[in-house]
Design an enzyme around this catalytic site. Structure first.
Site, mmCIF file in Angstrom:
data_model
loop_
_atom_site.group_PDB
_atom_site.id
_atom_site.type_symbol
_atom_site.label_atom_id
_atom_site.label_comp_id
_atom_site.label_asym_id
_atom_site.label_seq_id
_atom_site.Cartn_x
_atom_site.Cartn_y
_atom_site.Cartn_z
ATOM 1 N N HIS A 1 43.789 46.290 22.680
ATOM 2 C CA HIS A 1 45.022 46.419 23.453
ATOM 3 C C HIS A 1 44.835 47.413 24.596
ATOM 4 O O HIS A 1 44.366 48.521 24.379
ATOM 5 C CB HIS A 1 46.157 46.852 22.521
ATOM 6 N N ASP B 1 35.569 38.422 43.661
ATOM 7 C CA ASP B 1 34.846 37.549 44.583
ATOM 8 C C ASP B 1 33.391 37.993 44.676
ATOM 9 O O ASP B 1 33.005 39.018 44.114
ATOM 10 C CB ASP B 1 35.529 37.521 45.951
ATOM 11 N N HIS C 1 43.153 48.479 47.761
ATOM 12 C CA HIS C 1 41.841 47.900 47.456
ATOM 13 C C HIS C 1 40.841 48.992 47.068
ATOM 14 O O HIS C 1 40.028 48.799 46.155
ATOM 15 C CB HIS C 1 41.330 47.098 48.661
ATOM 16 N N TYR D 1 39.976 39.410 49.156
ATOM 17 C CA TYR D 1 40.815 40.039 48.133
ATOM 18 C C TYR D 1 41.025 39.161 46.903
ATOM 19 O O TYR D 1 42.033 39.276 46.214
ATOM 20 C CB TYR D 1 42.150 40.503 48.720
ATOM 21 N N ALA D 2 40.080 38.290 46.603
ATOM 22 C CA ALA D 2 40.138 37.478 45.388
ATOM 23 C C ALA D 2 39.581 38.303 44.237
ATOM 24 O O ALA D 2 38.504 38.048 43.707
ATOM 25 C CB ALA D 2 39.363 36.174 45.571
ATOM 26 N N ASN D 3 40.344 39.340 43.885
ATOM 27 C CA ASN D 3 39.941 40.289 42.845
ATOM 28 C C ASN D 3 41.155 40.600 41.986
ATOM 29 O O ASN D 3 42.266 40.764 42.503
ATOM 30 C CB ASN D 3 39.420 41.583 43.476
#
Length: 131
Positions: free
Chosen positions: A20, A28, A98, A120-122
C-alpha cells in the site's frame, strides 16, 4: 506460461512485491531514470510499446489509489491527458512540476521505460489495496 495479460517478468515481479502506497512510474523513452531506481526497459523502437498500452496493461495487475502527473501534461499533451483520465476513472490525480516528478522517481520501486515519444507521457502510480 502465465494466463494473465502481463507477460513481462520484471514488471510482474515488481507489481507483486508492491504494498500500500508504494509507487511505480511509467515513462516515455526520454525520461531520465535515476540510478537509485530499478529500470524496466520495455522500449523496442520509437513508439513501441506505447505509454497507453503499458499503462493499461499495468492497471490490469495493479490496484491504484492515486496517480502523479506533471502539471505540464494537460497543456502540452492534452489528448494524452484526457486518455489518462479516461483510463484511471475516479482515481485521485496529484499534479507536480516535471522537475519534481523526476525527483520523485527516486522513491519509486521501479521506472518503466516505454517507446513513447509524446511529451510528458510520464505517470507515477501509487499502489492501493484490493480490500
Amino acid at each position: 506460461m502465465r494466463k494473465t495479460a502481463l507477460l513481462n517478468s520484471d514488471l510482474s515481479s515488481v507489481i507483486s512485491k508492491m504494498g500500500h502506497t508504494d509507487m511505480i512510474a511509467i515513462g516515455d523513452c526520454g525520461l531520465p531514470i535515476p540510478a537509485e531506481s530499478e529500470r524496466i526497459d520495455l522500449a523496442l523502437i520509437k513508439g513501441i510499446p506505447t505509454f497507453m498500452q503499458t499503462l493499461k496493461t499495468t492497471l490490469l495487475e495493479l490496484q491504484i489509489e492515486e496517480v502523479i502527473l506533471a502539471k505540464e501534461t494537460e497543456a502540452v499533451s492534452p489528448d494524452l491527458y484526457e486518455e489518462i483520465k479516461e483510463v484511471i476513472g475516479d482515481v485521485k490525480i496529484t499534479f507536480i512540476t516535471h522537475e519534481e516528478l523526476k525527483t520523485t522517481l527516486k522513491s519509486c520501486k521501479a521506472v518503466v521505460r516505454t517507446g513513447e515519444q509524446t511529451p510528458y507521457a510520464n505517470i507515477i502510480l501509487k499502489s492501493g489495496v484490493v480490500f
